[in-house]
Design an enzyme around this catalytic site. Sequence first.
Site, PDB file in Angstrom:
ATOM      1  CG  HIS A  40     -12.748 -55.137  97.107  1.00 33.32           C
ATOM      2  ND1 HIS A  40     -12.953 -56.437  96.680  1.00 33.32           N
ATOM      3  CD2 HIS A  40     -13.513 -54.357  96.290  1.00 33.32           C
ATOM      4  CE1 HIS A  40     -13.804 -56.446  95.673  1.00 33.32           C
ATOM      5  NE2 HIS A  40     -14.156 -55.197  95.410  1.00 33.32           N
ATOM      6  N   GLY A  41      -8.965 -54.400  99.794  1.00 34.44           N
ATOM      7  CA  GLY A  41      -8.244 -53.536 100.724  1.00 34.44           C
ATOM      8  C   GLY A  41      -7.629 -54.309 101.867  1.00 34.44           C
TER       9      GLY A  41
END
Length: 473
Positions: A321-322
């Site tokens: 996700h990041g």
Amino acid sequence: MVFNSFTFAFFFLFVLAVLPWLDTRRSNLFLLAASVLFYAAWDVRFLLVIAFSTGFNFVTGQRIAMATGLLKKRWVWFNITINLGLLGFFKYYQFFADNLNALLAPMGISQGLPALHIILPLAISFYTFHCISYVIDIYRGQLQPASRFTDFALYLMLFPHLVAGPIVRASHLLPQIAARSRPSQGDWDAGMFLILWGLFKKVVVADNLAPKADRLFALSQAGAAEVVLGTVAFAFQIYADFSGYTDIARGAARLMGFHFDLNFKFPYLATSPSDFWQRWHISLSQWLRDYLYIPLGGNRCREWRVNLNLMLTMLIGGFWHGAAWNFVLWGGYHGALLCLHRAWSRHVSPRLGLGKQVGAFKWSAVPAILLMFGFTLYGWLLFRASSLVQVASFTRALFVPLSFPERAFCTEMARQAFYFMPMMLVEAWMIRRAKTELVFGSPWRNACFYVVLVYAILFLGAKSGEQFIYFNF
């Protein structure tokens, strides 16, 4: 060119106007050109990266299909290495550089890895996963490679799912591209509803809740009431934002003759961690299961190894996700929940005589739903936090009594509920009618409901024009 913009509306109407005049082959070429234009509208430089990925994966997919034995496996590992290397360089280089330099600084080493200030290409996380699943399915003998380069390029770049999913398997979409059917009346009904419903969720619910969540996560310290209110706002914001995007994507695809699978199934009615991941971002959950968890050994191992497989899968899912520690923490948190729930289900629940909730919604499931929603809320705090320091500060605040009178707390919660309760009530009706797409039998009822949605979008929607949250991933 975001879905909630007039630019996209004109672009999409033009696409719909042209498609009926073209046969399957020409319509696919036209859709590919439209998808390239859609992607280039963000930043034309991004086209270089996705063009390389498209060509590379098309060629290696063909090679894997033709190879045998050890050579076949080598082609697969070469493909995965390049795909992950590309994703790692653009998305994670600066993260690793910053953390390595921070570790080296106390040792007197002033410079480890240089700062490159890399621009993250839009949607690289999503199309990388599309590419990896494509070549692995070919390797497993579950898919024949695309015979035409343009068909594979359209699979990868079809604009409804390009930017933020859902992650559509090649085995599901490539046959539809090769023999695309014209949308039926049922497709038009479902497509129109999905687009309007998705816009309602995004513009009316998510964008109105965004300032309430942003207000909390802009603070370094907050009271318990502020933390609860801000986290609840973010929980419904991210659900309305991301599921709204998916609804629009599915609706747009439906109007063009393509069918995407359901990506959300009322996740806040989950009764357990495993149930939550069968309802939230289903395409990603299934991807992690089929291409990571099961290859690691799945649940066919000893108990400690199964827990390790769960934890590794969720840590990688969080990191996907990041490039930030709070995403790793969020993934680890959900991995721990899955491991604990598995232990509970295997060793504690049978002794207590607790049955598993199955089938339709039952009122006896409400305590489990509320408990799981509480766990989910804390997960969203980890997900949205801007730093580990903020996570620690907000976590401490939750153990302190509410910082302002209960009446004010209830009033503010009621204001927030004004935005998300209509959405939840409609989706509860959908559950009751066992529908995943709300389509009334009567055209007049459809028309009246559409008028209500359009009115809400135009006059109750936030005017900020917030970008979709998952565009950042």
